[in-house]
Write an enzyme that holds these catalytic residues in place. Structure first.
Site, PDB file in Angstrom:
ATOM      1  N   GLU A 155      24.763 -66.330 -29.718  1.00 48.81           N
ATOM      2  CA  GLU A 155      23.666 -66.627 -30.649  1.00 48.81           C
ATOM      3  C   GLU A 155      22.821 -67.822 -30.242  1.00 48.81           C
ATOM      4  OE1 GLU A 155      24.636 -65.848 -34.781  1.00 48.81           O
ATOM      5  OE2 GLU A 155      26.755 -66.133 -34.350  1.00 48.81           O
ATOM      6  N   ILE A 257      23.149 -55.187 -43.100  1.00 51.50           N
ATOM      7  CA  ILE A 257      23.447 -56.120 -44.191  1.00 51.50           C
ATOM      8  C   ILE A 257      23.501 -55.435 -45.546  1.00 51.50           C
ATOM      9  CG2 ILE A 257      22.727 -58.318 -43.193  1.00 51.50           C
ATOM     10  CD1 ILE A 257      19.886 -57.692 -44.179  1.00 51.50           C
ATOM     11  N   HIS A 258      23.045 -54.187 -45.609  1.00 53.91           N
ATOM     12  CA  HIS A 258      22.964 -53.513 -46.908  1.00 53.91           C
ATOM     13  C   HIS A 258      23.436 -52.070 -46.724  1.00 53.91           C
ATOM     14  CE1 HIS A 258      21.087 -51.830 -50.548  1.00 53.91           C
ATOM     15  NE2 HIS A 258      21.047 -53.075 -51.003  1.00 53.91           N
ATOM     16  N   ASP A 305      24.317 -36.701 -10.085  1.00 58.44           N
ATOM     17  CA  ASP A 305      25.442 -37.257  -9.329  1.00 58.44           C
ATOM     18  C   ASP A 305      26.311 -38.057 -10.300  1.00 58.44           C
ATOM     19  OD1 ASP A 305      23.873 -39.447  -9.730  1.00 58.44           O
ATOM     20  OD2 ASP A 305      23.631 -39.984  -7.627  1.00 58.44           O
TER      21      ASP A 305
END
Ligand code: COA
Ligand code: MG
Length: 324
Positions: A155, A257-258, A305
């Site tokens: 961070e 976050i939700h 490949d």
């Protein structure tokens, strides 16, 4: 079912080291442990990885209460019946000075989380502090040779530049001391922007270099790479766009976050149906050509490949694990 000749390629493909124990983390959902109403929803949460949060999602004044609630949740929740694939616990960072109090409190729970999650790992020396705190309060036996995984956050500018040393120190701690195995690394976009003095924007060009460097480093160590948080909860189209971009760049998941963000993100981190079919057919074609001694061949007008085989195997393993 994969052809036998293909299985031996699996141990080397990017992002998935141990196929049998692969934990998908397409969406990694934070649940602030200070909020009992949110904690009570954990058993039904469909995010691949649900994170009991003690760090920035919890106010300083609520840390002590959150620790007690998190420890109680670890003991109360039967992991095998949860809708998620993993129940993690995010503690505070070394630099916060709060990590030791977190560990004192959560080590009172009988159970460990399925993943310990540690934010703001800034330098390899942080790992020594983390390891010593865990040893002191859990004891060697509880923290070595367990199935509990480790997830760390990058961070800051310093951490991003020093990421190869941080990651290799963490992996070495597992190899040499049996400490939790590092499985995934998360890019903490908002803290990173604060650290470099950038202003957050919806197009995200301010983190372009950082995200690309970050994902490259994760893949160099064959680790999952978890992308930024999208903080505009109401803007699901923007979230979908940024998730699709992350997937294209090689990220394996995204922080959310939700609860409303979970399905949008998880959909974007699963390849589309035609790509899954492509992967399955390619693997069989590769196996047939390999039996004839051919490493490169034509398939649907493209040269194929081994790197293409590895990309196809990434897709197949992810789909199998999510469907199971
Ligand atoms: N985990 C569990 N449940 C959640 C949730 C989460 N992260 N976010 C929202 N919910 C629940 C709410 O409790 C609410 O439940 P209810 O319908 O039973 O009342 C429902 O989902 C709808 O929530 P909503 O009213 O839209 O949002 P909110 O104002 O309650 O919460 C946030 C918004 C941003 C505070 C909340 O989503 C949150 O705390 N997210 C995590 C933040 C975090 O940990 N940040 C640190 C890491 S970046
Ligand atoms: Mg952060």
């Amino acid at each position: 079912m994969l052809p036998k000749t293909i299985i031996r390629h699996i141990s080397q493909f990017a992002g998935v080291r141990d196929a049998a124990k692969y934990v998908p983390r397409r969406a990694l959902l934070y649940v602030p442990a200070s909020n009992q109403k949110m904690l009570d929803k954990v058993p039904m949460m469909q995010a691949d990885s649900v994170v009991l949060e003690l760090e920035d999602g919890v106010a300083l004044t609520a840390k002590a209460d959150a620790r007690v609630r998190a420890a109680a949740a670890l003991d109360k929740l039967p992991y095998h019946t949860l809708a998620c694939q993993e129940l993690g616990l995010r503690v505070n960072s070394v630099s916060s000075g709060l990590l030791e109090d977190d560990i004192i409190a959560v080590s009172k729970a009988e159970k460990l989380p399925q993943a310990f999650m540690i934010p703001k790992v800034d330098c390899p020396e942080d790992l020594v502090t983390i390891y010593n705190i865990f040893r002191e309060h859990y004891g060697d036996e509880r923290i070595t040779n367990t199935n509990t995984r480790l997830v760390i956050w990058i961070e800051s500018a310093r951490a991003l530049l020093d990421m190869p040393r941080i990651v290799s120190s963490t992996l070495n701690l597992h190899k040499q001391a049996g400490f939790f195995k590092l499985d995934a690394v998360v890019f903490g976009s908002d803290d990173f922007c604060a650290d470099i003095g950038a202003t957050r924007s919806s197009h995200g060009t301010e983190t372009l270099f950082a995200r690309q460097k970050f994902v490259t480093c994760c893949k160099a160590f064959q680790l999952q790479a978890i992308d930024s948080v999208y903080i505009d909860i109401k803007d699901l189209d923007g979230l979908r766009r940024q998730s699709a971009e992350g997937w294209q760049w090689g990220f394996t998941g995204k922080q959310v976050i939700h609860p409303s963000q979970v399905s949008v993100v998880q959909e974007q981190f699963l390849p589309p149906k035609d790509r899954i079919e492509w992967a399955q057919e390619l693997v069989h074609a590769y196996s047939e050509h390999e039996a004839l001694g051919k490493g490169a061949f034509q398939f649907r007008g493209q040269m194929i490949d081994r790197p293409l085989l590895l990309q196809a195997l990434n897709i197949i393993q992810l789909v199998e694990r999510v469907q199971n």
